[in-house]
Design a protein around this motif. Structure first.
Motif, short mmCIF file in Angstrom:
data_model
loop_
_atom_site.label_atom_id
_atom_site.label_comp_id
_atom_site.label_asym_id
_atom_site.label_seq_id
_atom_site.Cartn_x
_atom_site.Cartn_y
_atom_site.Cartn_z
N VAL A 74 25.72 -36.43 -12.19
CA VAL A 74 24.65 -37.06 -12.98
C VAL A 74 24.37 -36.23 -14.22
O VAL A 74 24.26 -36.77 -15.33
CB VAL A 74 23.37 -37.23 -12.14
CG1 VAL A 74 22.17 -37.60 -13.01
CG2 VAL A 74 23.57 -38.29 -11.06
N LYS A 80 25.60 -42.95 -13.48
CA LYS A 80 24.39 -43.52 -14.06
C LYS A 80 23.34 -43.73 -12.99
O LYS A 80 23.64 -44.17 -11.88
CB LYS A 80 24.70 -44.88 -14.74
CG LYS A 80 25.80 -44.80 -15.77
CD LYS A 80 25.40 -43.95 -16.94
CE LYS A 80 26.54 -43.93 -17.96
NZ LYS A 80 26.59 -42.77 -18.74
N THR A 81 22.11 -43.42 -13.32
CA THR A 81 21.00 -43.62 -12.38
C THR A 81 20.00 -44.57 -13.00
O THR A 81 19.95 -44.75 -14.23
CB THR A 81 20.29 -42.30 -12.05
OG1 THR A 81 19.78 -41.73 -13.26
CG2 THR A 81 21.25 -41.31 -11.41
N LYS A 82 19.22 -45.21 -12.15
CA LYS A 82 18.18 -46.11 -12.63
C LYS A 82 17.03 -45.31 -13.18
O LYS A 82 16.64 -44.29 -12.62
CB LYS A 82 17.67 -47.01 -11.50
CG LYS A 82 18.66 -48.02 -11.04
CD LYS A 82 18.03 -48.89 -9.98
CE LYS A 82 19.01 -49.94 -9.50
NZ LYS A 82 18.42 -50.79 -8.47
N LYS A 83 16.48 -45.75 -14.29
CA LYS A 83 15.30 -45.08 -14.85
C LYS A 83 14.07 -45.69 -14.20
O LYS A 83 13.99 -46.87 -13.95
CB LYS A 83 15.26 -45.27 -16.35
CG LYS A 83 16.43 -44.60 -17.02
CD LYS A 83 16.20 -44.41 -18.47
CE LYS A 83 17.43 -43.74 -19.03
NZ LYS A 83 17.18 -42.96 -20.15
N ARG A 84 13.12 -44.83 -13.95
CA ARG A 84 11.87 -45.30 -13.32
C ARG A 84 10.89 -45.77 -14.34
O ARG A 84 10.76 -45.42 -15.40
CB ARG A 84 11.26 -44.18 -12.49
CG ARG A 84 12.14 -43.85 -11.33
CD ARG A 84 11.51 -42.79 -10.51
NE ARG A 84 12.37 -42.52 -9.36
CZ ARG A 84 12.06 -41.76 -8.37
NH1 ARG A 84 10.91 -41.16 -8.34
NH2 ARG A 84 12.89 -41.56 -7.39
#
Length: 84
Positions: A74, A80-84
């Motif tokens: 990451v 890719k990670t989800k944005k909060r």
């Protein structure tokens, strides 16, 4: 081979996955850990000898290492990670 397969999916030019021997556990672990450290900057939290000493490695140790590898991937922008 699972660690090698995971790393090969992110770094296909690092080594020839098809040439790896399933029974060469020590060499495969060494290759995977070295590749993770060199290419992803992942700290060597596991020792090859610890992984080959038992037929089935300690699940908590493996989980911790996979979490660290994920964190490093990451940080390098490879996951890719989800944005909060």
């Amino acid at each position: 081979l699972a660690f090698c397969a995971l790393l090969h999916s992110f770094f296909p030019d690092a080594f020839d996955f098809a040439a790896l021997e399933p029974d060469a556990r020590r060499e495969n672990f060494a290759l995977a850990f070295a590749t993770a450290e060199e290419r992803a900057g992942c700290a060597p939290l596991l020792e090859v000898e610890d992984m080959v000493r038992l037929p089935v490695p300690d699940a908590k140790c493996v989980y911790t290492y996979v979490q660290e590898l994920y964190r490093c991937l990451v940080a390098k922008g490879l996951v890719k990670t989800k944005k909060r």
